[in-house]
Scaffold this active site. Structure first.
Site, PDB file in Angstrom:
ATOM      1  NE  ARG A 247       4.337  -8.304  11.036  1.00  0.00           N
ATOM      2  CZ  ARG A 247       3.973  -7.697   9.729  1.00  0.00           C
ATOM      3  NH1 ARG A 247       2.652  -7.610   9.115  1.00  0.00           N
ATOM      4  NH2 ARG A 247       4.418  -5.977   9.496  1.00  0.00           N
TER       5      ARG A 247
ATOM      6  CE  LYS B  26       3.117   0.492   5.041  1.00  0.00           C
ATOM      7  NZ  LYS B  26       2.937  -0.096   4.075  1.00  0.00           N
TER       8      LYS B  26
ATOM      9  CD  GLU C 248      -2.929   1.092   2.395  1.00  0.00           C
ATOM     10  OE1 GLU C 248      -2.979   0.345   3.330  1.00  0.00           O
ATOM     11  OE2 GLU C 248      -3.429   2.347   2.434  1.00  0.00           O
TER      12      GLU C 248
HETATM   13  P1  ATP Z   1       2.865  -1.901   7.649  1.00  0.00           P
HETATM   14  O1  ATP Z   1       2.936  -2.671   9.066  1.00  0.00           O
HETATM   15  O2  ATP Z   1       4.695  -1.732   8.492  1.00  0.00           O
HETATM   16  O3  ATP Z   1       1.964  -0.996   7.097  1.00  0.00           O
HETATM   17  P2  ATP Z   1       1.718  -3.366   5.607  1.00  0.00           P
HETATM   18  O4  ATP Z   1       2.057  -5.338   5.943  1.00  0.00           O
HETATM   19  O5  ATP Z   1       0.311  -2.714   6.337  1.00  0.00           O
HETATM   20  O6  ATP Z   1       2.969  -3.593   6.733  1.00  0.00           O
HETATM   21  P3  ATP Z   1       2.029  -3.583   2.955  1.00  0.00           P
HETATM   22  O7  ATP Z   1       1.945  -1.986   1.996  1.00  0.00           O
HETATM   23  O8  ATP Z   1       0.495  -3.352   3.449  1.00  0.00           O
HETATM   24  O9  ATP Z   1       2.374  -3.324   4.100  1.00  0.00           O
HETATM   25  O10 ATP Z   1       2.369  -4.460   3.200  1.00  0.00           O
HETATM   26  C1  ATP Z   1       2.757  -5.400   1.919  1.00  0.00           C
HETATM   27  C2  ATP Z   1       3.267  -6.139   1.521  1.00  0.00           C
HETATM   28  O11 ATP Z   1       4.254  -6.877   2.603  1.00  0.00           O
HETATM   29  C3  ATP Z   1       2.239  -7.620   2.318  1.00  0.00           C
HETATM   30  O12 ATP Z   1       2.003  -8.538   1.410  1.00  0.00           O
HETATM   31  C4  ATP Z   1       2.550  -7.887   3.638  1.00  0.00           C
HETATM   32  O13 ATP Z   1       1.976  -8.969   4.455  1.00  0.00           O
HETATM   33  C5  ATP Z   1       4.410  -7.943   3.475  1.00  0.00           C
HETATM   34  N1  ATP Z   1       5.014  -7.069   4.758  1.00  0.00           N
HETATM   35  C6  ATP Z   1       4.752  -6.134   5.505  1.00  0.00           C
HETATM   36  N2  ATP Z   1       5.249  -6.404   6.497  1.00  0.00           N
HETATM   37  C7  ATP Z   1       5.951  -7.600   6.759  1.00  0.00           C
HETATM   38  C8  ATP Z   1       6.843  -8.155   7.492  1.00  0.00           C
HETATM   39  N3  ATP Z   1       6.843  -7.466   8.695  1.00  0.00           N
HETATM   40  N4  ATP Z   1       7.691  -9.126   7.274  1.00  0.00           N
HETATM   41  C9  ATP Z   1       6.951 -10.292   6.085  1.00  0.00           C
HETATM   42  N5  ATP Z   1       6.158  -9.318   5.045  1.00  0.00           N
HETATM   43  C10 ATP Z   1       5.293  -8.225   5.479  1.00  0.00           C
HETATM   44 MG    MG Z   2      -1.358  -3.570   4.796  1.00  0.00          MG
END
Ligand code: ATP
Ligand code: MG
Length: 556
Positions: free
Chosen positions: A260, A270, A34
């Protein structure tokens, strides 16, 4: 380790089986960020997995922006994401995809659900909806608007799209099961009204599809075969499948969850990272102490080192916290192989070699890598006045101190043996200069078999390049900052130390500033031009050895 990007794991087993059974002939994955912040080291795991698996199976990986939340998203974030993924070493053929590319299609799918009696417009207020949704112990209560006719729902949904209602006044919900044990299945919202300018579709839409409706359909539209996501989406999988099963689309991607990446002493969220930026605890998203990809890049972490780390961590369903030391060791290990050696003095102490001719300059040869001849060698100027490290002199040192103290002989790296004769102090009693003598027979570092235990680095004063060095420590002094009530309390106040008077041997700054150097006996450094003014600035990438291992053991 294997040549593949991704070490064999339960996901590659599923793919192997799907290919063997001819369920698929071509693997298609996606990385769906995102654009609401900068990518962090956690995302690197998902990137290396999705792009890596696709590459290992000669498949395809789509970069898809999951842009359904216009109030939090920006072009700046989208651009940073593109830059970071490319920098990590991955690419996508042609263009990036956007969930927003499918808004027209998604709208039609929503009408299909309405036509099948599987979606309805709900007028309840957000509070009523929350209340009637129930919780883990309490089943949900059907909305009074749940039994609207197909025609009425269609009419209302079209009016929502046409902008006839205020933000939040109505939503479109899936009609699934308000009693479901899985709260995600209790008539989840599919569309909401939100008058916000969108980074791609501008002001075309005033209704936006929700993540759970958009994500699965975007996967299906793109022909994704394996939709890899993190464990928190496990409970969303029934909804993922329900949506795809109930609209007219032939492709049904398989959602597979993995754990994760969590790293000790750092933050991978983020939302929290953006708080550090907003409150100016750090110098922006790319501050070298940040766990963002852009921060690691500015710090000097090589992308190959990050990829190696991710590979080492592996892929499973088990939740764990990886020690920061594992990441640092991977970077150290990589840099030890690829970093040319140079001499940099962080805290200079002037040394006058009394018996060395005043105007003489000699060029000495120094190997650029002690274990790898292919790095070649360089010429290093030597002269009467040099700088050494302040910590390489000690007054009244004991016998185990093999460096400079009155009467003791040491080897200057790539140069001569010198003997310390006298330390000169200023009025405050601090040592400001050493007077030494050298042995002209010891050039290159050997002389009549004499035993000299210590070797120290140095720089010819008249040739030295003044630089600023920035030493970094961890940004948090707690192994699990995210577990604290306020993670900001764990910010390490001593995470940055600036050494404004450091010196670097000549010919390095400006030669190739993308190279990470080992300043011998000190650490690995890379130039940082982000805010440079009069002097080159060098960031400490990683130390030579781990100084945190003990504390981490105690702390976790
Ligand atoms: P955040 O919690 O930092 O906002 P998010 O999952 O909301 O992270 P996205 O932009 O939706 O951020 O993530 C894009 C992809 O990265 C998703 O498929 C998510 O599952 C993966 N992802 C995010 N954080 C991790 C992590 N710590 N380990 C592995 N994959 C991750
Ligand atoms: Mg997300």
């Amino acid at each position: 380790m294997t040549d593949k990007n991704v070490v064999e794991n339960f996901i590659t087993h599923i793919i192997d089986e799907d290919l063997a059974n001819k369920k698929h002939t071509h693997v298609v994955t996606r990385f769906p960020p995102e654009p609401n912040g900068y990518l962090h080291i956690g995302h690197a795991k998902s990137i290396c997995l999705n792009f890596g698996v696709a590459d290992d199976y000669q498949g395809t990986c789509h970069l898809r922006f999951d842009d359904t939340n216009p109030e939090k998203e920006s072009k700046e974030y989208a651009e940073s994401i593109i830059k970071d993924i490319k920098w990590l070493g991955f690419d996508w053929q042609g263009k990036a995809f956007h969930a927003s590319d499918y808004f027209d299609q998604l709208y039609l799918y929503a009408e299909q659900l309405i036509n099948k009696g599987l979606a309805y417009v709900d007028d309840q207020s957000p509070e009523e909806m929350r209340e009637n949704r129930g919780d883990f112990n309490r089943p949900g209560i059907d909305s009074p608007f749940r039994e609207r006719s197909v025609d009425e729902n269609l009419e209302l949904f079209r009016a929502m799209k046409a902008g006839e209602y205020a933000d939040g006044q109505k939503v479109l919900r899936a009609k699934i099961d308000m009693q479901s044990g899985n709260i995600n299945m209790r008539d989840p919202v599919l569309y909401r009204i939100k008058r916000m300018h969108h980074i791609n579709t501008g002001d075309k839409w005033c209704i936006y599809p929700m993540y759970d409706f958009t994500h699965c359909l975007s996967d299906a539209i793109e022909g994704i075969t394996h939709s890899l996501c993190t464990l928190e989406f496990e409970d969303h999988r029934p909804l993922y499948d329900w949506v795809i099963d109930n609209v007219d689309i032939s492709c049904h991607p398989q959602q597979i969850e993995f754990s994760r990446l969590n790293l000790s002493f750092t933050i991978t969220s983020k939302r929290r990272l953006s708080k550090l930026v907003e409150e100016q605890v750090v110098d922006g998203w790319n501050d070298p102490r940040m766990s963002t990809i852009s921060g690691l890049r500015r710090r000097g972490y090589p992308p190959a080192g990050i990829r190696e780390f991710i590979k080492q961590v592996g892929v499973s369903k088990k939740e764990s916290v990886i020690s920061m030391t594992v990441l640092e060791d991977a970077i150290r290990h990589h840099l030890n192989i690829v970093a040319p050696r140079v001499m940099g003095v962080l805290r200079p102490l002037k040394v006058v070699i009394e018996n060395y001719p005043e105007d003489q300059v000699e060029m000495l040869e120094g190997a650029n890598h002690p274990q790898d001849e292919s790095f070649g060698s360089r010429e290093i100027p030597f002269s009467r006045v040099i700088y050494v490290e302040q910590s390489d002199y000690k007054e009244n040192a004991n016998r185990k101190f093999f460096r400079l103290t009155e009467g003791r002989e040491v080897r200057l790296r790539h140069a001569y043996y010198i003997t310390c004769r006298e330390a000169i102090k200023n009025e405050a009693g601090e040592v400001v200069e050493l007077r030494c003598t050298y042995d002209p027979e010891s050039r290159g570092g050997t002389a009549d078999g004499r035993k000299v235990k210590g070797t120290i680095h140095w720089i010819s004063a008249q040739h030295a390049e003044p630089i600023e060095v920035r030493l970094y420590d961890r940004l948090f002094n707690h192994p699990k900052p995210a577990s604290l009530e306020n993670f900001m309390d764990a910010v390490n106040p001593d995470s940055l130390e600036i050494l404004p008077n450091a010196m670097l041997e000549p010919g390095i700054a400006g030669a190739d500033d993308e190279v990470v150097y080992q300043f011998e006996r000190n650490a690995y450094f890379k130039r940082d031009k982000t805010h440079e003014t009069d002097k080159p600035i060098y960031n400490q990438v990683v130390t030579m050895r781990d100084s945190w291992a003990k504390m981490e053991q105690e702390g976790s």
